[in-house]
Design an enzyme around this catalytic site. Structure first.
Site, PDB file in Angstrom:
ATOM      1  NE  ARG A  56      -1.943  -1.246   3.744  1.00 59.78           N
ATOM      2  CZ  ARG A  56      -2.217  -1.222   4.945  1.00 59.78           C
ATOM      3  NH1 ARG A  56      -3.269  -0.355   5.110  1.00 59.78           N
ATOM      4  NH2 ARG A  56      -1.343  -1.240   5.745  1.00 59.78           N
ATOM      5  CG  ASN A  98      -3.605  -4.505   3.638  1.00 61.07           C
ATOM      6  OD1 ASN A  98      -3.179  -4.252   2.550  1.00 61.07           O
ATOM      7  ND2 ASN A  98      -2.856  -4.380   4.828  1.00 61.07           N
TER       8      ASN A  98
END
Length: 93
Positions: A21, A40
């Site tokens: 990320r 996530n």
């Protein structure tokens, strides 16, 4: 066709716990003109939402599929849409 686009991508593979990320955010900022987030999911995937110039969305999608990402990407599924707005920069969620 509008120059502005929204892409929602679901990235599967070993993409959690490897900085995926954060690197997605850095790449989006480097490409420029993109807002959105990387998140996530409970099933092990990462969801990426990006809005901005269509070409820049394509560049981010190409990077997600490139093999230059952290971890291991087994596949990316995406949906294109019109921008909805409301994002402040590009965030890691």
């Amino acid at each position: 066709m509008s120059d502005e686009a929204r892409i929602t991508a679901w990235v599967r593979g070993r993409v959690q716990g490897v900085g995926f990320r954060w690197f997605t955010r850095e790449n989006a900022l480097e490409i420029g003109g993109l807002t959105g987030f990387a998140l996530n999911l409970d099933d092990g995937r990462v969801q990426v939402v990006a809005e901005g110039p269509r070409e820049n969305c394509h560049r981010l999608l190409d990077w997600l599929r490139s093999g230059d990402t952290p971890g291991r990407v087994d596949g990316v599924t995406e949906i294109w849409d019109t921008p909805r707005g409301g994002y402040e920069g590009f965030q890691v969620r």
